[in-house]
Write an enzyme that holds these catalytic residues in place. Structure first.
Site, PDB file in Angstrom:
ATOM      1  N   LYS A 183       1.259  -0.833  -0.162  1.00  0.00           N
ATOM      2  CA  LYS A 183      -0.206   0.136  -0.358  1.00  0.00           C
ATOM      3  C   LYS A 183       0.574   1.363   0.116  1.00  0.00           C
ATOM      4  O   LYS A 183       1.229   2.140   1.092  1.00  0.00           O
ATOM      5  CB  LYS A 183      -0.876  -0.441   1.077  1.00  0.00           C
ATOM      6  CG  LYS A 183      -2.270   0.756   1.249  1.00  0.00           C
ATOM      7  CD  LYS A 183      -2.068   2.032   0.839  1.00  0.00           C
ATOM      8  CE  LYS A 183      -1.661   3.288   2.049  1.00  0.00           C
ATOM      9  NZ  LYS A 183      -1.897   4.350   1.984  1.00  0.00           N
ATOM     10  N   GLU A 186      -1.098   7.567  -1.472  1.00  0.00           N
ATOM     11  CA  GLU A 186      -1.785   7.911  -2.322  1.00  0.00           C
ATOM     12  C   GLU A 186      -1.218   9.050  -3.370  1.00  0.00           C
ATOM     13  O   GLU A 186      -1.430   9.369  -4.358  1.00  0.00           O
ATOM     14  CB  GLU A 186      -3.025   7.800  -1.801  1.00  0.00           C
ATOM     15  CG  GLU A 186      -3.451   9.165  -1.106  1.00  0.00           C
ATOM     16  CD  GLU A 186      -2.957   8.951   0.816  1.00  0.00           C
ATOM     17  OE1 GLU A 186      -3.335   9.552   1.138  1.00  0.00           O
ATOM     18  OE2 GLU A 186      -2.277   7.534   1.008  1.00  0.00           O
ATOM     19  N   CYS A 291      13.752  11.813   6.248  1.00  0.00           N
ATOM     20  CA  CYS A 291      13.513  11.124   7.065  1.00  0.00           C
ATOM     21  C   CYS A 291      14.778  11.231   8.444  1.00  0.00           C
ATOM     22  O   CYS A 291      15.135  10.763   9.320  1.00  0.00           O
ATOM     23  CB  CYS A 291      12.695   9.314   7.866  1.00  0.00           C
ATOM     24  SG  CYS A 291      13.594   8.431   6.994  1.00  0.00           S
TER      25      CYS A 291
END
Length: 509
Positions: A183, A186, A291
């Site tokens: 996943k 988006e 990050c």
């Protein structure tokens, strides 16, 4: 991939999903994909329904028995072919990253290359899965252990590295014999969709790798489905904690990499020019949306701090902000207007908190791209430990300078912070560097290296609230995460000898 528009959406394309080696058209809740440099919607992406995610899990479940029994050498050959195809399509994947994320094309190529390194590492999977064997642990008794795949595993990945971070996960998971449901973010889904098609071309069987685009509904379906054995996640700490708590409560193995507030200590003996050059790239590269970005420079001594701030101001004045497709650009836009406004709000907050805004990038406008999500580099001086701009992850082109009196005080700041992802020290003193490396409470440490991201054959991960779970991403830890150890002890009675029952606990013979 074309799909039927819905809800009065009329884009040229709706990005659906990739399930069972096929593009799956989906017009469920289409969300816009925006080019951050222009602010214009270029296409839409479907938010997967629970049923769509379950169909991807079912495809992975069906594929698992055949894939787990595929010889590791054959899995490796598919990874070799996949690596070759990735390299042949590098420019197209990097272009998709720049179009949807906004980062400079060279940076997109760098991200892509680091992801391919993990695929390269996965090509050696037969060696990593060999297991261990001991002969004659007892009279005529042999014992061995091997590493068996978990089953269906899932990855949930962030927007800032749409190619690299997914490749931290699925190449090793697949090479270990698992099947995978990804996943991705988006906001920039095209790079992983392109990779999925290349895996099919490389010969990966149906259902072994699946991509579902979506939001929290998709995430919660993956976390709740008992067929999913493990979940890997990279993103913010709040979501990482939710993923970890929900996944483990549902009996899953979880590694959830969270946020960061990475400090760089600049010692009095450091090569200041080199340190400043390093800080520029580490703080403002990819518009600070990393990050591992350095967001705090801790300068030991006021003289060093004054010098660093002065040199940073001069460097920032020459930093070019523009579109990622412009080869002369150093820094592109932030990914969305909402994120742009959030980062700008932190700059406003820093001023209110009393920090000195030495460089103010809030009013930057890129000619011809007035609707883009551009924010110029911002530099704060005299930042203190109690300020929110120090405590919280901003995830934008904002560098805070904190002044310390000693290395010990500087290290205490880092050790007291809730995050422990990455850090570095700039020094010429080997003793100071060794003391720093040994005693700093951070998972990834650089000595005169501002972005100490481990290479593919080591593992990536932080400490404290930067990681939930016991194992880091990729490298050797990925084999441990994506497999279970099974130990077998075997004995064959010899020559028809009848053995007596043994009632005492077996000990050494």
């Amino acid at each position: 991939m074309n799909a039927t528009p819905a809800n009065n959406v009329e884009p040229a394309e709706i990005v659906g999903h990739f399930i069972n080696n096929r593009d799956v058209a989906d017009d469920n809740r289409p969300a816009p994909i925006t080019n951050p440099a222009t602010g214009k919607t270029t296409r839409h992406v479907a938010m997967a329904s629970k049923a769509t995610v379950e169909s991807a899990i079912a495809a992975a479940q069906d594929a698992f028995p055949g894939w787990r029994n595929t010889p590791p050498a054959k899995r490796a050959r598919i990874m070799f072919r996949f690596k070759q195809l990735l390299e042949e399509h590098a420019e197209a994947i990097a272009a998709a990253i720049t179009d949807e994320h906004g980062k400079v094309l060279d940076d997109a190529m760098g991200e892509f290359g680091r992801g391919v390194e993990v695929v390269d590492y996965a090509c050696g999977i037969p060696e990593m899965l060999k297991g261990e064997f001991s002969r004659n642990v007892g009279p005529g008794i042999d014992s061995w252990s091997d590493f068996q795949p978990l089953g269906v595993v899932a990855g949930i990945t962030p927007f800032n590295f749409p190619a690299m971070v997914p490749m931290w996960m699925y190449p090793m998971a697949i090479a270990c014999g698992n099947t995978f449901v990804l996943k991705p973010s988006e906001k920039d889904p095209s790079a992983p969709m392109l990779a999925a098609r290349l895996l099919k071309e490389a010969g990966l069987p149906d259902g072994v790798f699946n991509v579902v685009n979506g939001d929290k509904e998709a995430v919660d379906t993956l976390l709740g489905d008992e067929r999913v054995q493990a979940v890997s996640f990279v993103g913010s700490t709040a979501v990482a904690e939710y993923i970890y708590n929900t996944g483990t409560r549902n009996g899953k193995r979880v590694q959830a990499l969270g946020g960061a507030k990475n400090h760089a200590i600049v010692m009095p003996d450091a090569d200041i020019d080199n340190a400043v050059n390093a800080l520029m790239g580490a703080a403002f590269g990819s518009c600070g949306e990393r990050c591992m970005a350095i967001s705090v420079a801790v300068c030991v001594g006021n003289e060093i701090a004054d010098s660093v701030v002065s040199k940073l101001e001069a460097q920032i004045a020459n930093l070019k902000v523009g579109t990622g497709t412009d080869s002369s650009t150093h820094m592109g836009p932030l990914i969305t207007k909402a994120h742009h406004d959030k980062v700008r709000g932190y700059v406003d907050l820093g001023v209110e908190e009393g920090a000195t805004l030495a460089v103010d990038g809030r009013d930057l406008v890129v000619d011809g791209y007035e609707d883009g999500y551009f924010l110029g580099p911002c530099l704060f001086d005299n930042v203190t430990q109690d300020m929110r701009i120090y405590q919280e992850e901003i995830f934008g082109p904002v560098l805070c300078v904190v002044r310390a009196e000693s290395e010990e005080q500087a290290m205490q700041l880092i050790n007291d912070h809730e995050y422990g992802n990455g850090t570095c020290i700039f020094t010429r003193d080997g003793e100071a560097a060794r003391y720093f490396a040994d005693n700093i409470q951070v998972g990834m440490v650089g000595i005169n290296v501002p972005l100490p991201v481990p290479v593919a054959y080591h593992s990536f991960g932080g400490w404290k609230r930067s990681l939930f779970g016991d194992l880091f991403a990729y490298g050797p830890d990925s084999v441990r995460f994506y497999t279970r150890r099974k130990t077998i002890t075997q004995r064959w009675p010899s020559g028809g000898v009848r053995e007596k029952a043994q009632f005492s606990f077996p000990g050494r013979q």
